[in-house]
Enzyme design. Structure first.
Site, short mmCIF file in Angstrom:
data_model
loop_
_atom_site.label_atom_id
_atom_site.label_comp_id
_atom_site.label_asym_id
_atom_site.label_seq_id
_atom_site.Cartn_x
_atom_site.Cartn_y
_atom_site.Cartn_z
N CYS A 1 0.85 -1.20 0.00
CA CYS A 1 0.00 0.00 0.00
C CYS A 1 0.88 1.25 0.00
CB CYS A 1 -0.94 0.02 1.21
SG CYS A 1 -0.08 0.09 2.80
N CYS B 1 2.16 2.20 3.45
CA CYS B 1 3.34 1.43 3.88
C CYS B 1 4.61 1.97 3.21
CB CYS B 1 3.16 -0.04 3.54
SG CYS B 1 1.67 -0.75 4.29
N ASP C 1 6.33 27.72 -31.16
CA ASP C 1 7.39 28.09 -32.09
C ASP C 1 6.88 27.79 -33.50
OD1 ASP C 1 10.02 28.72 -33.07
OD2 ASP C 1 10.38 26.57 -33.24
#
Length: 724
Positions: free
Chosen positions: A21, A24, A413
Site C-alpha cells: 500500500c 506502507c 514556435d
C-alpha cells in the site's frame, strides 16, 4: 538530521519487492531516513523503487522494511531488467509470490469461516469449536496484519494496520469472533486488491522494458556474432533481418525498410528508413534488410531513457497527492479520537451500554482506515503517465500531468512545430516559352548544389523528383553574391539564380507586370521567391516555403474546443512570412522577428495575463521560453537529447496532434483524482453517520472500506485505456 539539497545529493536507487500500500511505502521512507548515514530517501511507490543519498546497506534497508517483509535489491539499468517472459527471473517470482500466497491464505480462511458458521448454527455462538474456527480463520489471514499492528501500537505509530489491529483485539475481547474473522479476511482482500491494481498500473513500465531484445546480431570484422546488448559497443555494426525487432539505437548505413516505431513514438504508420536515418531500440523492422551503426550504449538508448524518465515521473508527487499526504497526517489521529469518544462518551454521559458503544467505537476505527483515500491519487498518476508514454507522450511528473489540463494559453514556435521545418518548392514555372523546364531546373540545381543557401536542398529535391539530371553539368566560374543570389557559367552562358530585387536592380532586367504581380502574391503568402535567368531576361520562377504541418490547423481548432482560446505563434521570421503562416494555422496572435530573449519575455507576459501557459518548441533555441512556461512541451523527443532533458513534456513522434490528447488525458486524470478523493471521504462520512442511530457494524465498516478501494481502483484504471 540535515538533508542534502536535491540537486547536490547523489542518490542510489534500489528495487523494492513487497509493497502492499502507499501508506506502507511512506512509512518505509520515514524508516530509511532514520538510518545512520542516510542523508535523504525518496520512495517511488509507482515504480517500486527507493532512492537513497548516503551510506546504507541492503540489510539495513530490509530491516527498515521488516514491518512489511520487504525485499531490496540494487536497481539495474532498464536494459538489464527487460523480459518478464523469462519465468526463472527471480524478481518476477518475488513479484508474483505475495499474490499467490494471499490467494491460498484467503481460500483457507474462507473455508474456516464457512465451517465456523455451520458450527455457529449447530453448537451456538460461544461454543469452543465455533470460537476456534473463527479464531483460526482470523490468525491465518490476519497474522501479518496483527504482527505489524501490535509492533506499531507499542511504538505509538498509528497507521491503518494499527487501527485494524485495535479493532480486531477489541472485537475479540467483547466476543464478536465471527465479525472479527470476516473483518480480517475482507481487509486482506482489500490489500490484495490494492497490490493487484498497482501491479496492473506498473505493467505499463514492464511492457516498455519488454519491447527491446536482449541480444543482437553484430558484425565485427569478418565475424557475425549474437551477443547481449550490454556487450555491444558504439561503432559496432548491427544486422537487422526482416520482421526482427531492433535491439539498439543507431544510424542506418546500408539497406532500406519501413520500421514500425509505435512503441517509441506512438506513430500508427511505419516510418521509411534508408541510409543516414536513425533507428531506435524496441522498434520493429519491416520487410527490408538493415545494417545499422550503433550510436548509443544499451543504457543510453531512447527506450532506456524513456523508462527512466517515466519511473522518475511517477515518483513526482502531484499537488493532489501532496494534499492527500497532508490530509492523512491529520485524518488518522482524528479517527482515533472520534472512535475513543464514540466508545466512552455515551456510556459515561448518557448511560449507554459499554458493550454496544465499544463495538461502535471499534467499527469507527475500521471504517476510518484510509486505504481508498491513500491509493486514490498515485494509482491515477501511474496509470495516466504509463498510458501517455505508450501513446508517444512523455510526461515527466505528476505536477505536469495536472498542469496541462489547467492551461489557458499556448505559445508555439513556428519552424519545426507549426511547420514541417523542411522547406519545399511550392511553385516552379518557366516564363520563357523557348526554355525546356527540366533542362532549366537541372541548371538551377547544379548551381544550388555548390551553394550554402538553406533553401538549396529544397531545390535539389525538386530536381530529383522531376528527374532533372544535374550532376554531370559542368559549372565554371561559380560565385555567390551575399544576400542576392548565385551565378555560374553553363552551356557557354552566364546563368543567375537569386532574388527578384537582384534581377531588377543589379542585373537591370525588366520584369513583366504579370510576373511582378505573381511575385508579390507569392511573397504575401509567406513564400521565398527566386528567379532564374540569363543576363538579359528571366527564364523561370521558383517559390520555396516551409510548409504548414497538415495537423496544425486541426490541433489549434481542437485546443479552442477544449477551452484554450489564446494561441500565439513565436518566430524569428519576417513579419510577412510569419503572418501568412499564422493565418493559415489559425493562431490568435503572431509575434515575429524575435530573438530567444524576446520569446522568453512574451511567455512571461502571457503567464501574467493568463496564469497557466504552455510553450511548444523544439527544445533547442526555445529552451529559455520552455523553462519559463508553466509546462514546456518539446517536439520530437525520440532521440533528441535536448527535448527529453529540457522540457516537462515531450511529444516523441514529433506529432503535434498528440497535444490535444495530452490535455484531454490530464483533465480526465484530474476528474478521476477528484472523484476518487470525494468518493473516498464521502463513503467514510456516510458510514460514520450510521454511528448516531447505532447502526454501524464491523461488517458495514469493512464493506465500506473495501467497496471504496475497489471503486477507486477501477475508476483510476480507466486512464490506462484512453486512446489518442
Amino acid at each position: 538530521m540535515s538533508k542534502l539539497n536535491e540537486h547536490e545529493a547523489t542518490y542510489r536507487s534500489y528495487r523494492v519487492e513487497g509493497f502492499t500500500c502507499a501508506n506502507c511505502a511512506g512509512k518505509f521512507e520515514r524508516n530509511v531516513k532514520q538510518i545512520e548515514g542516510v542523508q535523504d530517501a525518496k520512495v517511488n511507490f509507482g515504480a517500486s523503487k527507493i532512492s537513497v543519498a548516503g551510506e546504507v546497506s541492503i540489510a539495513q534497508l530490509e530491516q527498515a522494511g521488516a514491518f512489511e517483509s520487504l525485499k531490496i535489491k540494487a536497481d539495474e539499468p532498464a536494459h538489464m531488467r527487460r523480459s518478464a517472459k523469462v519465468s526463472s527471473d527471480q524478481g518476477e517470482e518475488l513479484r508474483k509470490k505475495p499474490f499467490w500466497q494471499t490467494y491460498h491464505v484467503l481460500l483457507y480462511s474462507v473455508l474456516l469461516i464457512v465451517l465456523g458458521y455451520i458450527s455457529y448454527g449447530t453448537n451456538g455462538e460461544h461454543n469452543l469449536i465455533t470460537i476456534l474456527l473463527f479464531l483460526s480463520a482470523t490468525l491465518i489471514s490476519g497474522l501479518p496484519l496483527l504482527r505489524t499492528g501490535i509492533a506499531n501500537l507499542l511504538r505509538l505509530d498509528f497507521d491503518m494496520r494499527t487501527l485494524m489491529t485495535v479493532a480486531v483485539i477489541g472485537g475479540a475481547i467483547i466476543g464478536e469472533w465471527a465479525e472479527v474473522a470476516v473483518v480480517v479476511i475482507l481487509f486482506a482482500v482489500s490489500e490484495a486488491l490494492e497490490r493487484y491494481s498497482m501491479e496492473r498500473a506498473r505493467q505499463s513500465i514492464r511492457e516498455l522494458m519488454d519491447i527491446a531484445p536482449k541480444e543482437a546480431q553484430i558484425r565485427r570484422g569478418q565475424q557475425e556474432l549474437t551477443i547481449p546488448v550490454e556487450d555491444i559497443e558504439i561503432g559496432d555494426i548491427m544486422l537487422v533481418k526482416p520482421g526482427q525487432k531492433i535491439a539498439m539505437d543507431g544510424i542506418v548505413i546500408h539497406g532500406q525498410s519501413a520500421v514500425n516505431q509505435a512503441a517509441i513514438t506512438g506513430e500508427s504508420l511505419p516510418a521509411a528508413k534508408a541510409s543516414g536515418d536513425e533507428v531506435y531500440a524496441g522498434t520493429l523492422n519491416g520487410e527490408g534488410w538493415l545494417e545499422v551503426r550503433i550510436t548509443k550504449r544499451a543504457e543510453d538508448t531512447t527506450i532506456s531513457r524513456i523508462i527512466h524518465l517515466v519511473e522518475d515521473a511517477q515518483a513526482d508527487r502531484a499537488p493532489a497527492q501532496a494534499f492527500i499526504d497532508r490530509f492523512a497526517r491529520v485524518y488518522t489521529p482524528a479517527i482515533i479520537v472520534i472512535a475513543a469518544l464514540v466508545a466512552i462518551v455515551p456510556p459515561l454521559l448518557f448511560d449507554g451500554a459499554w458493550s454496544t458503544w465499544v463495538y461502535q467505537g471499534l467499527a469507527v476505527l475500521v471504517v476510518g482506515c484510509p486505504c481508498a483515500l491513500v491509493i486514490s491519487t498515485p494509482i491515477s498518476i501511474v496509470s495516466a503517465i504509463g498510458n501517455a508514454a505508450k501513446q508517444g507522450v512523455l510526461i515527466k511528473g505528476g505536477i505536469y500531468l495536472e498542469e496541462i489540463g489547467a492551461l489557458r494559453a499556448v505559445a508555439f514556435d513556428k519552424t519545426g512545430t507549426l511547420t514541417e521545418g523542411h522547406p519545399q518548392v511550392t511553385e516552379y514555372e518557366v516564363v520563357d516559352e523557348d526554355t525546356d523546364p527540366k533542362q532549366l531546373l537541372a541548371v538551377i540545381a547544379a548551381l544550388e548544389h555548390r551553394s550554402q543557401h538553406p533553401l538549396a536542398a529544397a531545390i535539389i529535391g525538386k530536381a530529383h523528383d522531376m528527374h532533372a539530371l544535374h550532376h554531370d553539368l559542368e559549372i565554371t566560374a561559380f560565385s555567390a553574391v551575399t544576400g542576392k543570389g548565385i551565378r555560374g557559367h553553363v552551356y557557354d552562358k552566364w546563368f543567375y539564380v537569386g532574388s527578384p530585387k537582384w534581377f531588377a536592380e543589379d542585373l537591370a532586367v525588366q520584369l513583366p507586370s504579370a510576373l511582378q504581380q505573381k511575385i508579390d502574391a507569392l511573397q504575401l503568402q509567406g513564400k521565398t521567391v527566386m528567379l532564374a535567368g540569363i543576363e538579359n531576361r528571366v527564364l523561370g520562377l521558383i517559390a520555396v516555403a516551409d510548409q504548414l504541418r497538415t495537423s496544425s490547423k486541426q490541433v489549434l481548432d481542437e485546443l479552442r474546443e477544449l477551452g484554450i482560446a489564446h494561441t500565439v505563434m513565436l518566430t524569428g521570421d519576417a513579419r510577412s512570412t510569419a503572418h501568412a503562416i499564422g493565418q493559415q494555422a489559425g493562431v490568435s496572435a503572431v509575434e515575429a522577428e524575435l530573438m530567444p530573449e524576446d520569446k522568453l519575455r512574451i511567455v512571461k507576459q502571457l503567464k501574467d495575463q493568463y496564469g497557466k501557459v504552455a510553450m511548444v518548441g523544439d527544445g533547442v533555441n526555445d529552451a529559455p521560453a520552455l523553462a519559463a512556461s508553466t509546462v514546456g512541451i518539446a517536439m520530437g523527443g525520440a532521440g533528441t537529447d535536448t527535448a527529453m532533458e529540457t522540457a516537462d513534456v515531450a511529444l516523441m513522434a514529433d506529432d503535434l496532434s498528440k497535444l490535444p490528447f495530452a490535455v484531454k488525458l490530464s483533465r480526465k486524470a484530474l476528474r478521476v483524482i477528484k472523484s476518487n478523493i470525494a468518493f473516498s471521504i464521502s463513503i467514510k462520512l456516510l458510514a460514520l453517520l450510521l454511528v448516531i442511530p447505532g447502526w454501524l457494524t464491523l461488517w458495514i465498516a469493512i464493506a465500506a472500506d473495501i467497496g471504496a478501494t475497489l471503486a477507486v481502483t477501477l475508476n483510476s484504471m480507466r486512464l490506462m485505456r484512453m486512446k489518442s
